[in-house]
Design a protein around this motif. Sequence first.
Motif, PDB file in Angstrom:
ATOM      1  N   GLN A 208      39.373 -17.088  -7.179  1.00 12.24           N
ATOM      2  CA  GLN A 208      37.995 -16.609  -7.268  1.00 12.24           C
ATOM      3  C   GLN A 208      37.506 -16.724  -8.717  1.00 12.24           C
ATOM      4  O   GLN A 208      36.371 -17.110  -8.981  1.00 12.24           O
ATOM      5  CB  GLN A 208      37.884 -15.173  -6.743  1.00 12.24           C
ATOM      6  CG  GLN A 208      36.443 -14.769  -6.441  1.00 12.24           C
ATOM      7  CD  GLN A 208      35.699 -15.812  -5.572  1.00 12.24           C
ATOM      8  OE1 GLN A 208      36.180 -16.222  -4.527  1.00 12.24           O
ATOM      9  NE2 GLN A 208      34.530 -16.286  -6.034  1.00 12.24           N
ATOM     10  N   ASP A 212      34.233 -18.829  -9.953  1.00 13.19           N
ATOM     11  CA  ASP A 212      33.164 -18.189 -10.736  1.00 13.19           C
ATOM     12  C   ASP A 212      32.912 -18.946 -12.035  1.00 13.19           C
ATOM     13  O   ASP A 212      31.768 -19.215 -12.398  1.00 13.19           O
ATOM     14  CB  ASP A 212      33.528 -16.723 -11.058  1.00 13.19           C
ATOM     15  CG  ASP A 212      33.560 -15.880  -9.788  1.00 13.19           C
ATOM     16  OD1 ASP A 212      33.051 -16.368  -8.745  1.00 13.19           O
ATOM     17  OD2 ASP A 212      34.100 -14.756  -9.829  1.00 13.19           O
ATOM     18  N   GLU A 215      31.219 -22.305 -11.336  1.00 11.05           N
ATOM     19  CA  GLU A 215      29.819 -22.192 -10.899  1.00 11.05           C
ATOM     20  C   GLU A 215      28.887 -21.729 -12.018  1.00 11.05           C
ATOM     21  O   GLU A 215      27.690 -21.998 -11.966  1.00 11.05           O
ATOM     22  CB  GLU A 215      29.727 -21.300  -9.658  1.00 11.05           C
ATOM     23  CG  GLU A 215      30.303 -22.033  -8.439  1.00 11.05           C
ATOM     24  CD  GLU A 215      29.991 -21.380  -7.107  1.00 11.05           C
ATOM     25  OE1 GLU A 215      29.886 -20.133  -7.074  1.00 11.05           O
ATOM     26  OE2 GLU A 215      29.860 -22.119  -6.110  1.00 11.05           O
ATOM     27  N   THR A 216      29.433 -21.063 -13.042  1.00 10.16           N
ATOM     28  CA  THR A 216      28.537 -20.733 -14.166  1.00 10.16           C
ATOM     29  C   THR A 216      28.130 -22.012 -14.896  1.00 10.16           C
ATOM     30  O   THR A 216      27.083 -22.068 -15.528  1.00 10.16           O
ATOM     31  CB  THR A 216      29.185 -19.775 -15.202  1.00 10.16           C
ATOM     32  OG1 THR A 216      30.398 -20.344 -15.639  1.00 10.16           O
ATOM     33  CG2 THR A 216      29.412 -18.382 -14.659  1.00 10.16           C
ATOM     34  N   GLY A 219      26.290 -24.437 -11.449  1.00  8.58           N
ATOM     35  CA  GLY A 219      25.433 -23.840 -10.438  1.00  8.58           C
ATOM     36  C   GLY A 219      26.231 -23.742  -9.148  1.00  8.58           C
ATOM     37  O   GLY A 219      27.380 -24.203  -9.080  1.00  8.58           O
ATOM     38  N   LYS A 220      25.628 -23.148  -8.123  1.00 10.36           N
ATOM     39  CA  LYS A 220      26.344 -22.938  -6.850  1.00 10.36           C
ATOM     40  C   LYS A 220      26.780 -24.264  -6.236  1.00 10.36           C
ATOM     41  O   LYS A 220      25.995 -25.209  -6.164  1.00 10.36           O
ATOM     42  CB  LYS A 220      25.426 -22.232  -5.843  1.00 10.36           C
ATOM     43  CG  LYS A 220      25.453 -20.729  -5.975  1.00 10.36           C
ATOM     44  CD  LYS A 220      26.474 -20.161  -5.002  1.00 10.36           C
ATOM     45  CE  LYS A 220      26.693 -18.671  -5.161  1.00 10.36           C
ATOM     46  NZ  LYS A 220      28.056 -18.280  -5.472  1.00 10.36           N
ATOM     47  N   MET A 221      28.034 -24.330  -5.820  1.00 10.14           N
ATOM     48  CA  MET A 221      28.494 -25.516  -5.099  1.00 10.14           C
ATOM     49  C   MET A 221      28.152 -25.336  -3.611  1.00 10.14           C
ATOM     50  O   MET A 221      28.035 -24.208  -3.134  1.00 10.14           O
ATOM     51  CB  MET A 221      30.007 -25.680  -5.284  1.00 10.14           C
ATOM     52  CG  MET A 221      30.387 -26.001  -6.718  1.00 10.14           C
ATOM     53  SD  MET A 221      32.154 -26.337  -6.926  1.00 10.14           S
ATOM     54  CE  MET A 221      32.861 -24.698  -6.820  1.00 10.14           C
ATOM     55  N   ILE A 222      28.007 -26.461  -2.919  1.00  9.55           N
ATOM     56  CA  ILE A 222      27.619 -26.383  -1.505  1.00  9.55           C
ATOM     57  C   ILE A 222      28.879 -26.314  -0.643  1.00  9.55           C
ATOM     58  O   ILE A 222      29.705 -27.232  -0.697  1.00  9.55           O
ATOM     59  CB  ILE A 222      26.822 -27.645  -1.082  1.00  9.55           C
ATOM     60  CG1 ILE A 222      25.644 -27.867  -2.033  1.00  9.55           C
ATOM     61  CG2 ILE A 222      26.368 -27.544   0.361  1.00  9.55           C
ATOM     62  CD1 ILE A 222      25.042 -29.261  -1.913  1.00  9.55           C
ATOM     63  N   PHE A 238      33.976 -27.722  -1.126  1.00 15.51           N
ATOM     64  CA  PHE A 238      32.600 -27.671  -1.638  1.00 15.51           C
ATOM     65  C   PHE A 238      32.201 -29.043  -2.164  1.00 15.51           C
ATOM     66  O   PHE A 238      33.048 -29.884  -2.434  1.00 15.51           O
ATOM     67  CB  PHE A 238      32.506 -26.706  -2.838  1.00 15.51           C
ATOM     68  CG  PHE A 238      32.898 -25.300  -2.523  1.00 15.51           C
ATOM     69  CD1 PHE A 238      31.939 -24.374  -2.143  1.00 15.51           C
ATOM     70  CD2 PHE A 238      34.226 -24.898  -2.619  1.00 15.51           C
ATOM     71  CE1 PHE A 238      32.297 -23.062  -1.862  1.00 15.51           C
ATOM     72  CE2 PHE A 238      34.591 -23.592  -2.338  1.00 15.51           C
ATOM     73  CZ  PHE A 238      33.623 -22.666  -1.964  1.00 15.51           C
TER      74      PHE A 238
END
Length: 331
Positions: A208, A212, A215-216, A219-222, A238
């Motif tokens: 996790q 985190d 993604e900082t 950006g958010k992965m799909i 992702f």
Amino acid sequence: MQPLVDAYQREITYMRVSITDRCNLRCVYCMPEEGLEWTPSDEILSYDELLRIITVAARRGLRKIRITGGEPLVRKGVVEFIDRVHRVPGIEEIALTTNAVFLKDMAADLFKAGLRGINISIDSLNPDTFAKIVRRDIFHKVWEGIEEAERVGFTPLKLNVVLQQGVNDHEAIDFVNLTRTKPYHVRFIEYMPCANWDTWVKTYKPFQAVVDEVETMTGKMIPINGANEGNTGPAENFRIPGAPGIVGFIHAVSHDFCDTCNRVRLTADGQVRPCLFSEIAVDFRNALRNGCSDEEIEGLLDQVLYVKPEYHELDMIPEEKKLTTMVNLGG
Ligand code: SAM
Ligand code: SF4
């Protein structure tokens, strides 16, 4: 045909087959630097013996084989062996896990032999860091192996990356960025406590935290759903928007995926282990060498199903017992 279903109603369709315990590298999390004694070659199953187990298990519903080791490409005859496994009725998928040191020279022949899936272990994109992890100065050979495998048509090429805190975890973002330009499936694998407990305690990093951090920066992965997109097994996958590659996280430690476990492991010396984290094993070598029948092999497979534990109970294993090295189990 009676399928290979265990006491918890899990169907076993996947066998990881270790064809050797030998290796040309000494990855810090897998093997000690020195002092390892290889299993004598007469204790290692011959290709005929391995094929016999695979053939009988395939009659009971085994469909997927992964060839592993040690380093599988160091064993002579591996290409012919893969060709033979490919012809076993019922086997639909063969894959290989390799450190890729010999891949540049072997990729084309492996492809011709029917292999389509290759997982390559590469824990760093920096040659110096890589050398510290595998204890060999060999990054460029591995990278050439990757390029050749891509060239001959192994797609998607899967890259296995074991992340260790303070060693290579800062490179997670570099591997993620690689998927922006290459159609690779980067799979981060949580460091498992299989050998060297002291190091594991210091360098284990739960995923996790990695997600985190990544993604900082990205950006958010799909999230990707569905097996068609590579979402199989204990992985969460992702994609970076617009990227050709995939990023996967194999939560081997922080989540257990035992309730959907479909696999067993055949060690090079002929034991079938129903669980990576359990010392339980059923010996097939003696039976094979005493001229057993196919029915007897089936009986041994039934024993494996009977003893397959419900959960890996990693939390409950005492430290001194976590020392079975991955090299003997094939990861
Ligand atoms: N030599 C081949 C290779 O390295 O790809 C195949 C055998 S290796 C044991 C199979 C996989 O297990 C590799 O991807 C390796 O990174 C992984 N592995 C070994 N020890 C591990 C550990 N303690 N935790 C997590 N993965 C490990
Ligand atoms: Fe060898 Fe693979 Fe273990 Fe590294 S992970 S020491 S390459 S068997």
